[in-house]
Enzyme design. Structure first.
Site, PDB file in Angstrom:
ATOM      1  N   SER A 120      35.884   9.702  19.046  1.00 32.43           N
ATOM      2  CA  SER A 120      35.074  10.588  18.217  1.00 32.43           C
ATOM      3  C   SER A 120      33.883  11.117  19.018  1.00 32.43           C
ATOM      4  CB  SER A 120      34.648   9.855  16.941  1.00 32.43           C
ATOM      5  OG  SER A 120      34.163  10.766  15.988  1.00 32.43           O
ATOM      6  N   ASP A 136      43.868  13.447  10.677  1.00 30.51           N
ATOM      7  CA  ASP A 136      42.425  13.258  10.868  1.00 30.51           C
ATOM      8  C   ASP A 136      41.641  14.281  10.041  1.00 30.51           C
ATOM      9  OD1 ASP A 136      39.820  12.905  11.908  1.00 30.51           O
ATOM     10  OD2 ASP A 136      40.616  12.311  13.859  1.00 30.51           O
ATOM     11  N   HIS A 153      41.483   9.298  11.335  1.00 27.66           N
ATOM     12  CA  HIS A 153      40.504   9.179  12.416  1.00 27.66           C
ATOM     13  C   HIS A 153      40.516   7.789  13.059  1.00 27.66           C
ATOM     14  CE1 HIS A 153      37.219  11.031  14.534  1.00 27.66           C
ATOM     15  NE2 HIS A 153      36.327  10.149  14.139  1.00 27.66           N
TER      16      HIS A 153
END
Length: 270
Positions: free
Chosen positions: A98, A222, A250
């Protein structure tokens, strides 16, 4: 083994260093708003297979110091360099999730990939976290503004809502609580500051400065960093390979952890 590395006179970064005698080293950079414990299901397995796994807590998060300033991508990439130099790491794999992926991309561009032999981008927030006129993929700017506002007004509620977006597969109540507690370990102001960097910074000019083999792992479902970001990364990064995770959001390192670990091991061994 846990210890601290001083990256500035008044800033120490927490390092969890597992199996220091491992033949190959992986340095993990966590995402927002968690810490190194996000990779528990890698740290449980990979050291048994001979890998040295190093997890750091970004400044402001987990057990690291929490200064008021210093949450730009540049500063966070400099913190990584400080850890790499202090530990004298060479020929290691850099793996970022991320915003940790975004910071890893900036590290590669800003510090010429110092010490890195391979890069792994995990649901990375690159080339941008929000939609822009030239790139219509990502979250809406207003949604990130809302996250920042909620961080200041009711951070536990924000964290609960963010956790609901994080995973595609069902998580148990206990696991959801564990994930929630990771976010609470950060400072509120650092949580908001890094979200601001996510909103305002971009990496369009950084991706083509990556010259090491790069593995892109991304969940098809995601909701935080949509799969289209991974496709853009593969297009712009030389010598890169994208592996879709069909049953993940995610949190692919947990949702499909066996596949995730296998892809990581295969890539490092190539």
């Amino acid at each position: 083994m846990g210890y601290y590395v001083k990256v500035e006179p008044n800033v120490k970064i927490y390092v969890e260093d597992i199996n220091r005698g491992g033949e190959k080293t992986i340095l993990f950079i966590h995402g927002w708003p968690a810490n190194h414990k996000l990779f528990e299901y890698q740290f449980n397995k990979l050291p048994k297979m001979g890998y040295r796994c190093i997890g750091i807590d970004l400044r402001g998060f987990g057990e690291s110091d929490k200064p008021w300033n210093g949450y730009s991508y540049n500063k966070l990439a400099d913190d990584i360099l400080g850890v790499v130099e202090a530990l004298k790491l060479e020929n290691f794999t850099l793996a970022g999730h991320s915003v940790g992926g975004a910071i890893s991309v900036r590290y590669m561009a800003r510090h010429n990939g110092y010490g890195v032999s391979k890069l792994v981008l995990i649901a990375a927030a690159a080339p941008t976290f929000i939609k822009r006129s030239e790139f219509p993929y990502g979250l809406e700017k207003e949604d990130v503004n809302k996250l920042i506002q909620e961080t200041y007004e009711d951070r536990p509620k924000m964290l609960k809502n963010f956790g609901d977006m994080f995973f595609f597969q069902h998580v148990t109540e206990g696991f959801a609580e564990w994930f929630f507690q990771l976010g609470l370990q950060a400072a509120g102001y650092s949580t908001a500051a890094l979200a601001t960097s996510l909103r305002d910074e971009s990496l369009f000019s950084d991706l083509n400065k990556i010259f090491v083999p790069t593995l892109i792992l991304h969940g098809v479902h995601d909701k935080i960093c949509p799969f289209s970001l991974a496709e853009a990364q593969e297009k712009e990064i030389q010598n890169s390979k994208l592996v879709p995770f069909e049953n993940s959001g995610h949190g692919l390192f947990w949702e499909e952890r066996e596949k995730f670990n296998q892809e990581l091991i295969k890539f490092i061994g190539e």
